[in-house]
Design a protein around this motif. Structure first.
Motif, PDB file in Angstrom:
ATOM      1  N   ARG A  12       0.826  -1.201   0.000  1.00 44.82           N
ATOM      2  CA  ARG A  12       0.000   0.000   0.000  1.00 44.82           C
ATOM      3  C   ARG A  12       0.866   1.260   0.000  1.00 44.82           C
ATOM      4  NH1 ARG A  12      -5.411  -0.169   1.027  1.00 44.82           N
ATOM      5  NH2 ARG A  12      -6.285  -2.246   1.383  1.00 44.82           N
ATOM      6  N   SER A  13       1.974   1.195   0.729  1.00 46.41           N
ATOM      7  CA  SER A  13       2.871   2.344   0.776  1.00 46.41           C
ATOM      8  C   SER A  13       3.454   2.651  -0.603  1.00 46.41           C
ATOM      9  CB  SER A  13       3.990   2.077   1.791  1.00 46.41           C
ATOM     10  OG  SER A  13       4.946   3.129   1.768  1.00 46.41           O
ATOM     11  N   LEU A  14       3.825   1.586  -1.314  1.00 53.81           N
ATOM     12  CA  LEU A  14       4.366   1.783  -2.663  1.00 53.81           C
ATOM     13  C   LEU A  14       3.309   2.334  -3.607  1.00 53.81           C
ATOM     14  CD1 LEU A  14       6.515  -1.476  -3.034  1.00 53.81           C
ATOM     15  CD2 LEU A  14       7.344   0.863  -2.683  1.00 53.81           C
ATOM     16  N   ALA A  15       2.074   1.893  -3.448  1.00 53.88           N
ATOM     17  CA  ALA A  15       0.999   2.405  -4.289  1.00 53.88           C
ATOM     18  C   ALA A  15       0.762   3.880  -3.993  1.00 53.88           C
ATOM     19  CB  ALA A  15      -0.271   1.595  -4.053  1.00 53.88           C
ATOM     20  N   HIS A  16       0.739   4.262  -2.723  1.00 59.01           N
ATOM     21  CA  HIS A  16       0.581   5.667  -2.354  1.00 59.01           C
ATOM     22  C   HIS A  16       1.723   6.502  -2.945  1.00 59.01           C
ATOM     23  CE1 HIS A  16      -2.827   6.019   0.454  1.00 59.01           C
ATOM     24  NE2 HIS A  16      -2.578   4.736   0.769  1.00 59.01           N
ATOM     25  N   LYS A  25       4.183  14.590 -22.488  1.00 60.19           N
ATOM     26  CA  LYS A  25       4.913  13.372 -22.848  1.00 60.19           C
ATOM     27  C   LYS A  25       4.843  12.303 -21.759  1.00 60.19           C
ATOM     28  CE  LYS A  25       6.092  15.263 -26.647  1.00 60.19           C
ATOM     29  NZ  LYS A  25       5.323  14.904 -27.857  1.00 60.19           N
ATOM     30  N   LEU A  26       4.054  12.565 -20.710  1.00 57.97           N
ATOM     31  CA  LEU A  26       3.941  11.623 -19.605  1.00 57.97           C
ATOM     32  C   LEU A  26       2.485  11.223 -19.442  1.00 57.97           C
ATOM     33  CD1 LEU A  26       6.125  13.536 -16.996  1.00 57.97           C
ATOM     34  CD2 LEU A  26       6.895  11.879 -18.705  1.00 57.97           C
ATOM     35  N   VAL A  27       2.258   9.961 -19.086  1.00 56.53           N
ATOM     36  CA  VAL A  27       0.905   9.509 -18.808  1.00 56.53           C
ATOM     37  C   VAL A  27       0.383  10.265 -17.579  1.00 56.53           C
ATOM     38  CG1 VAL A  27       1.681   7.606 -17.337  1.00 56.53           C
ATOM     39  CG2 VAL A  27      -0.537   7.477 -18.490  1.00 56.53           C
ATOM     40  N   GLN A  28      -0.902  10.630 -17.605  1.00 53.86           N
ATOM     41  CA  GLN A  28      -1.459  11.463 -16.551  1.00 53.86           C
ATOM     42  C   GLN A  28      -2.359  10.647 -15.619  1.00 53.86           C
ATOM     43  OE1 GLN A  28      -0.653  15.088 -16.358  1.00 53.86           O
ATOM     44  NE2 GLN A  28       0.903  13.944 -17.494  1.00 53.86           N
ATOM     45  N   CYS A  29      -2.275  10.990 -14.351  1.00 52.68           N
ATOM     46  CA  CYS A  29      -3.140  10.365 -13.343  1.00 52.68           C
ATOM     47  C   CYS A  29      -4.445  11.167 -13.265  1.00 52.68           C
ATOM     48  CB  CYS A  29      -2.431  10.358 -11.988  1.00 52.68           C
ATOM     49  SG  CYS A  29      -3.438   9.736 -10.623  1.00 52.68           S
ATOM     50  N   LEU A  30      -5.576  10.467 -13.338  1.00 59.58           N
ATOM     51  CA  LEU A  30      -6.883  11.132 -13.357  1.00 59.58           C
ATOM     52  C   LEU A  30      -7.662  10.962 -12.056  1.00 59.58           C
ATOM     53  CD1 LEU A  30      -8.013  10.067 -16.960  1.00 59.58           C
ATOM     54  CD2 LEU A  30      -6.782  12.136 -16.268  1.00 59.58           C
ATOM     55  N   ALA A  31      -7.473   9.845 -11.401  1.00 55.63           N
ATOM     56  CA  ALA A  31      -8.205   9.594 -10.150  1.00 55.63           C
ATOM     57  C   ALA A  31      -7.538   8.445  -9.409  1.00 55.63           C
ATOM     58  CB  ALA A  31      -9.681   9.271 -10.426  1.00 55.63           C
ATOM     59  N   ALA A  32      -7.903   8.270  -8.145  1.00 57.13           N
ATOM     60  CA  ALA A  32      -7.339   7.183  -7.340  1.00 57.13           C
ATOM     61  C   ALA A  32      -8.389   6.739  -6.321  1.00 57.13           C
ATOM     62  CB  ALA A  32      -6.069   7.622  -6.634  1.00 57.13           C
ATOM     63  N   TYR A  33      -8.418   5.444  -6.083  1.00 53.40           N
ATOM     64  CA  TYR A  33      -9.386   4.855  -5.161  1.00 53.40           C
ATOM     65  C   TYR A  33      -8.654   3.901  -4.217  1.00 53.40           C
ATOM     66  CZ  TYR A  33     -12.832   6.533  -8.551  1.00 53.40           C
ATOM     67  OH  TYR A  33     -13.584   7.323  -9.391  1.00 53.40           O
ATOM     68  N   GLU A  34      -9.109   3.915  -2.951  1.00 54.49           N
ATOM     69  CA  GLU A  34      -8.534   2.993  -1.968  1.00 54.49           C
ATOM     70  C   GLU A  34      -9.667   2.346  -1.197  1.00 54.49           C
ATOM     71  OE1 GLU A  34      -5.192   2.792   1.596  1.00 54.49           O
ATOM     72  OE2 GLU A  34      -5.858   4.744   0.823  1.00 54.49           O
ATOM     73  N   ALA A  35      -9.664   1.025  -1.246  1.00 58.54           N
ATOM     74  CA  ALA A  35     -10.637   0.231  -0.500  1.00 58.54           C
ATOM     75  C   ALA A  35      -9.880  -0.799   0.299  1.00 58.54           C
ATOM     76  CB  ALA A  35     -11.633  -0.435  -1.468  1.00 58.54           C
ATOM     77  N   PRO A  36     -10.504  -1.435   1.244  1.00 57.52           N
ATOM     78  CA  PRO A  36      -9.781  -2.429   2.051  1.00 57.52           C
ATOM     79  C   PRO A  36      -9.168  -3.544   1.221  1.00 57.52           C
ATOM     80  CG  PRO A  36     -11.855  -1.848   3.104  1.00 57.52           C
ATOM     81  CD  PRO A  36     -11.877  -1.198   1.754  1.00 57.52           C
ATOM     82  N   SER A  37      -9.805  -3.883   0.119  1.00 59.12           N
ATOM     83  CA  SER A  37      -9.319  -5.029  -0.655  1.00 59.12           C
ATOM     84  C   SER A  37      -8.421  -4.647  -1.820  1.00 59.12           C
ATOM     85  CB  SER A  37     -10.519  -5.826  -1.185  1.00 59.12           C
ATOM     86  OG  SER A  37     -11.326  -4.988  -2.017  1.00 59.12           O
ATOM     87  N   GLU A  38      -8.431  -3.388  -2.209  1.00 64.41           N
ATOM     88  CA  GLU A  38      -7.630  -2.998  -3.379  1.00 64.41           C
ATOM     89  C   GLU A  38      -7.403  -1.505  -3.422  1.00 64.41           C
ATOM     90  OE1 GLU A  38      -9.881  -4.182  -6.801  1.00 64.41           O
ATOM     91  OE2 GLU A  38     -11.372  -2.586  -6.549  1.00 64.41           O
ATOM     92  N   MET A  39      -6.363  -1.133  -4.203  1.00 63.85           N
ATOM     93  CA  MET A  39      -6.106   0.267  -4.540  1.00 63.85           C
ATOM     94  C   MET A  39      -6.043   0.368  -6.059  1.00 63.85           C
ATOM     95  SD  MET A  39      -3.396   1.874  -1.837  1.00 63.85           S
ATOM     96  CE  MET A  39      -3.562   3.474  -2.641  1.00 63.85           C
ATOM     97  N   VAL A  40      -6.616   1.441  -6.598  1.00 65.26           N
ATOM     98  CA  VAL A  40      -6.670   1.608  -8.049  1.00 65.26           C
ATOM     99  C   VAL A  40      -6.261   3.038  -8.393  1.00 65.26           C
ATOM    100  CG1 VAL A  40      -8.086   1.497 -10.122  1.00 65.26           C
ATOM    101  CG2 VAL A  40      -8.549  -0.063  -8.211  1.00 65.26           C
ATOM    102  N   MET A  41      -5.386   3.177  -9.386  1.00 60.95           N
ATOM    103  CA  MET A  41      -5.066   4.485  -9.950  1.00 60.95           C
ATOM    104  C   MET A  41      -5.621   4.537 -11.365  1.00 60.95           C
ATOM    105  SD  MET A  41      -1.450   6.535 -10.398  1.00 60.95           S
ATOM    106  CE  MET A  41      -0.671   5.239 -11.370  1.00 60.95           C
TER     107      MET A  41
END
Length: 804
Positions: free
Chosen positions: A417-421, A434-450
Motif C-alpha cells: 500500500r505504501s508503494l501504491a501511495h 509526454k507523460l501519462v497522466q493520473c486522473l483519479a485514485a481509489y482505496e478500498a480495504p481489498s484494493e487500490m486503483v489508480m
C-alpha cells in the motif's frame, strides 16, 4: 661484310601489325588520334595511328678490332622514346642512345670479332601495339616508345570515369523567400551531355514559374526563385553522355521561423500565485532546431499580450511571478530558432487563480477517494497488461463514457500500500504532454486503483516493425527528442524513473508519431543529502551503478535512454548476453560495439550521441538538456525533409520476439521462427530492396538517352594517300552518332574483308581505321567508310594510290 667474308645481305624495313577489332563497350577511355595528310609518301597518312617508322635505317658498318663502333638510326613517333639495343640477345655491354629528334643507335665501346654477330633496333608505338624493325646484315637496333605497352601501365595509370562531377555542393541552405542556386560542374570524356534533376528521388523537375534548369557540356544549374519550406529536400542531378552517366545529390534546407506549437498550453499545478504550463512542440521547426520558447500572457480585459520574464528551453514552464489571486489569465507560446520567432500557438483556456487560503502548494491534484470504489464510477473491461505490482484494465466512465486505464495494485501488505501511495503521489507531480497522466485514485480495504489516461497507440517498438510504418534515422531522432523532453521535466521534479525500456514508451494514437512515457511504479523522489540505492530494473537497460548497488540519480535514466536509442537504430541490444549474469557483466564493464552491418546506414553523429550516454561513470553522461542540444538532435528535426534511407526491421522484429517469448521461456523457438520468416522472399522482413527511383524519375532518366541520339556525321573524313608498294596504309576517319553506328568499309562497291594483312578498328572516340599491310597495286582504288544507325547513315571516301 658478314663474318664469313661474303657479300653483305640486305634487309628491308618491315611492319608487323596486330590489330584487334572491337566495338565500343562504354567503359574504355577514348584514345585521341591526330589527323593530318602524309607529308612524306613513305609515311602513313595518320602518323599517330601507326608505329614509329625508321626514317633512316641502320647502315652496314665495318671497323677494326679494338675500336668503338657507332651504329645510328633515325626514328619518328610519339615522344619520348626508349631504345633497346640487342647484341646476340645481350645488352649488358652496349651503350644505347636516343634523343628528342628521333635519333637512336648503339655504340660498341670495344670492338672484337665477337661483336659482329647480331645487333637489333626496333621502335614500338603504344597506340597500335606495333613494332618496326630495321637491320643491316645481322645487325638490328630496336627503339621503343616509353608508353609502348598499355598492359604495363594499366595498373599505374587507372582509367577515370567517362563523366564525373567536380566539387559539387553537398548541402545548400537559404532562407525563405531567397533565391536558390544549385550549381553542379562536371567533366565528360565525350559530348554532348544531357542532364535532368530529380526531387527527393521521386519527382522529375521541369521548368516552371519559380524554377529554371540550365545545362551545358560542363555544368548543370537549378535555380529556384523565392524558396519556400516545401522546397526543402534532396535534389539529384544526373549527367549522361554516350558512354556512361553520373549522379550527385544536393541537400537543400530552406530555413524559416518555426511553426506554432502543436497544442495550446495546458495548465497544471495551480496555486494562488503560480502554475505550470505544458505544451507540444511545433510540427515543423522551420528547418533549424528550435532554440526555445516564448511564453506570453494576457489578463482578462485588455487585449495586450506580454512576454513573461524568462524564455524557456523546454516544452513546459512554471510561471511564478505576475499572477494574482482571483486573477484571470490566458497563455500562448511561440517557438523560435536562428531564423526568428514563429507565430503563437492557440490560446489556453481562461485560468482563474484561486485565493491563497484555498490552495496549498504541496496538496496533490488527485486525492485518493476512500469513500467510493472504482466500480462506482467506472465499468471495468478487458485486461491490458500485467506488471510487477499489479494489473491494468481498460475502464470507461459510467457518465461521460471516457475511456481510461486502471492500475489495480496488489495491496495485501502495508508495504504494498505504501508503494501504491508513493506512485500516486509522484504521478500528481508529473503533468506533461509526454507523460501519462493520473486522473483519479481509489482505496478500498481489498484494493487500490489508480485511474490513468488511456493510451491507444500501443508500444512504440511494435509500431515501428509494422510494414506500413516509416522507420528512418530522422524519425528515430524525433522519438528520442520526445523521450528526452518528457524525462527532462521528470528530472526537474527531482524524480527518477528507474525502469525506462521499450515497453514503457507508447504511442498516443494508432496512426500518429507522438509518444508518452508510462509506468512510474519503480520511480523515486531524490532527496538532497540522502543517497538513493536500488536493486531493481530490467537487466538489458539497467545502469552499472544499479548492479554495483551504488547511489543512483537522474543520470541512471540517461543510461537507459542510450540503450533504447541503440536498439531503436540497430534492432540489437548492446549488452544482451546469453543469460542475465553475462548481461550484467557487459553492463558493468560498459562494453559494447557498433556492429558495422547493423550501423551501416547510421550517421556518426548518432553513434556519438549514444556513446555520450553509455558512459560507465554516471557523472560523465549527457543530461536531458545536453542531449537535446546534441548535434544529432539538431540535424534531424521534426518534418525535416532531409533525405535518408529506410532502416531494416528484421533485427528489430527478432529483438521484440525474443523479449516476448522470453517471458514464456521460449526465446530460442521464437528466434528460430523469426529467422525462418525473415529468410522468406515474400515475408515482410525479407531484405529485398525497394526501388531507389520512382517511376516518374526512371522515365526522366531514360529520356536522357533519347536526347543524346543523333544520326551519324563524319567529323574528320578520310584523306587521299599515295604509298609505295609493300608499305602499310592507315586510312582513318572520325564519326559521331548515337546509338553507336555500325561501320562498313568498301573498296569501290565491294565490301572490304579482313585478312592476315587487312584489319579494321572502331574506337570509343569515333575513330574508324582501315589498315592494309604489304600494299599491292590491286589495293589502289576508292575506299568508302559507311556509318549507319537507326536514325540514318553517312559515308566518306578517299583515294588510295599504290606506286609500283
Amino acid at each position: 661484310m658478314d663474318k664469313d667474308g661474303g657479300e653483305p645481305k640486305t634487309y628491308v624495313s618491315t611492319v608487323r601489325l596486330a590489330f584487334k577489332r572491337h566495338r565500343r563497350n562504354g567503359r574504355d577511355s577514348p584514345e585521341k588520334a591526330a589527323f593530318s595528310p602524309a607529308a612524306d609518301p613513305r609515311q602513313t597518312p595518320v602518323e599517330s595511328l601507326g608505329p614509329p617508322p625508321f626514317t633512316e635505317p641502320l647502315r652496314h658498318h665495318t671497323d677494326s678490332e679494338g675500336s668503338a663502333a657507332t651504329l645510328p638510326a633515325s626514328i619518328t613517333g610519339s615522344s619520348p622514346l626508349s631504345v633497346s639495343c640487342l647484341h646476340n640477345g645481350d645488352v649488358s655491354h652496349l651503350h644505347k642512345s636516343s634523343d628528342k629528334n628521333g635519333v637512336a643507335g648503339a655504340t660498341l665501346r670495344k670492338g672484337s670479332p665477337e661483336d659482329s654477330e647480331t645487333l637489333r633496333c626496333g621502335a614500338e608505338s603504344h597506340i597500335r601495339e606495333t613494332k618496326t624493325f630495321c637491320s643491316p646484315n645481322n645487325c638490328e637496333v630496336m627503339a621503343e616508345n616509353t608508353e609502348a605497352n598499355p598492359e604495363k601501365e594499366r595498373g599505374q595509370r587507372p582509367e577515370g570515369p567517362s563523366v564525373e562531377f567536380v566539387d559539387p555542393p553537398d548541402q545548400v541552405e537559404v532562407r525563405v523567400g531567397e533565391q536558390v542556386q544549385l550549381q553542379c560542374p562536371f567533366r565528360s570524356a565525350s559530348v554532348p551531355v544531357a542532364c535532368c534533376w530529380i526531387f527527393n528521388r521521386d519527382k522529375a523537375l521541369l521548368l516552371g514559374p519559380r524554377m529554371s534548369i540550365i545545362s551545358d557540356d560542363a555544368l548543370s544549374s537549378l535555380v529556384i526563385s523565392q524558396a519556400c519550406a516545401d522546397d526543402t529536400g534532396s535534389y539529384t542531378v544526373i549527367a549522361r553522355n554516350r558512354i556512361d552517366s553520373a549522379e550527385h545529390t544536393v541537400s537543400l534546407s530552406v530555413i524559416d521561423r518555426p511553426e506554432p506549437p502543436a497544442s495550446h498550453p495546458v495548465v497544471s499545478q495551480l496555486s494562488a500565485e503560480s502554475l505550470v504550463l505544458s505544451w507540444t512542440g511545433p510540427h515543423y521547426d522551420g528547418g533549424r532546431a528550435v532554440l526555445g520558447y516564448i511564453v506570453e500572457v494576457r489578463q482578462k480585459g485588455p487585449d495586450a499580450w506580454t512576454e513573461v520574464a524568462e524564455r524557456c528551453k523546454n516544452t513546459s514552464y512554471q510561471v511564478c511571478s505576475g499572477l494574482e489571486p482571483h486573477g484571470q489569465y490566458r497563455f500562448r507560446v511561440r517557438a523560435y530558432n536562428s531564423a526568428g520567432v514563429g507565430e503563437p500557438s492557440q490560446e489556453s483556456d481562461c485560468v482563474t487563480m484561486p485565493a491563497k487560503k484555498n490552495m496549498e502548494a504541496t496538496e496533490p491534484q488527485v486525492e485518493i477517494d476512500t469513500q467510493n470504489t472504482v466500480k462506482d464510477h467506472y465499468d471495468v473491461h478487458e485486461k491490458l497488461g500485467v506488471g510487477k505490482f499489479g494489473q491494468v484494465f481498460r475502464l470507461s466512465h459510467k457518465e461521460s463514457g471516457q475511456v481510461c486505464a486502471g492500475k489495480f495494485y496488489m495491496s495485501r501488505s502495508s508495504k504494498e500500500r505504501s508503494l501504491a501511495h508513493q506512485e500516486i503521489e509522484l504521478m500528481n507531480c508529473l503533468n506533461h504532454p509526454k507523460l501519462v497522466q493520473c486522473l483519479a485514485a481509489y482505496e478500498a480495504p481489498s484494493e487500490m486503483v489508480m485511474v490513468m489516461e488511456y493510451i491507444a497507440g500501443g508500444e512504440l517498438f511494435e509500431r515501428i516493425v509494422d510494414d506500413n510504418f516509416e522507420h528512418t534515422e530522422p524519425t528515430s531522432a524525433r522519438y528520442m527528442q520526445q523521450i528526452l523532453e518528457g524525462m527532462q521535466y521528470v528530472h526537474k521534479q527531482s524524480i527518477v524513473h528507474l525502469d525506462l525500456k521499450p515497453e514503457n514508451i507508447v504511442c498516443v494514437d494508432p496512426t500518429g508519431t507522438r509518444i508518452k512515457i508510462i509506468d512510474f511504479g519503480l520511480a523515486s523522489k531524490l532527496e538532497p543529502g540522502k543517497p538513493l540505492m536500488v536493486m531493481h530494473g530490467t537487466p538489458e537497460f539497467v545502469a552499472p551503478e544499479v548492479i554495483s548497488y551504488e547511489p543512483v540519480g537522474v543520470e541512471t535514466d540517461m543510461w537507459s535512454i542510450g540503450v533504447i536509442c541503440f536498439i531503436l537504430l540497430s534492432g540489437e541490444s548492446p549488452f544482451q548476453g546469453n543469460n542475465d549474469a553475462e548481461t550484467f557483466g557487459l553492463v558493468t564493464a560498459a562494453r559494447y560495439e557498433f556492429d558495422p552491418e547493423s550501423f551501416e546506414d547510421i550517421s556518426d553523429q548518432a553513434k556519438d550521441f549514444i556513446g555520450a550516454l553509455l558512459k560507465k561513470d554516471r557523472m560523465c553522461r549527457l543530461s536531458c538538456t545536453e542531449a537535446l542540444a546534441h548535434p544529432w538532435m539538431a540535424s534531424f528535426t521534426p518534418l525535416n525533409h532531409r533525405p535518408t534511407k529506410s532502416l531494416k526491421k528484421e533485427k528489430m522484429r527478432r529483438f521484440l520476439a525474443r523479449r516476448k517469448w522470453k517471458k514464456a521461456g521460449k526465446a530460442v523457438l521464437a528466434l528460430q521462427r523469426m529467422s525462418n520468416l525473415s529468410n522468406r522472399p515474400d515475408s515482410p522482413g525479407s531484405s529485398s530492396e525497394e526501388p531507389s527511383w520512382s517511376q516518374e524519375a526512371e522515365e526522366a532518366i531514360r529520356s536522357l538517352d533519347k536526347q543524346l541520339q543523333s544520326e551519324p556525321r563524319f567529323r574528320e573524313p578520310l584523306r587521299d594517300a599515295t604509298l609505295p608498294k609493300g608499305a602499310t596504309a592507315h586510312l582513318a576517319c572520325r564519326v559521331d552518332g548515337y546509338p553507336h553506328p555500325d561501320i562498313n568499309w568498301l573498296q569501290g562497291d565491294e565490301p572490304v574483308s579482313e585478312s592476315s594483312r587487312v584489319s579494321v578498328e572502331y574506337k570509343d572516340d569515333g575513330v574508324c581505321l582501315l589498315v592494309l599491310a604489304h600494299l599491292e597495286p590491286s589495293d589502289s582504288g576508292v575506299y568508302v567508310c559507311r556509318a549507319s544507325n537507326k536514325l540514318g547513315s553517312a559515308s566518306c571516301s578517299a583515294k588510295l594510290v599504290v606506286d609500283e
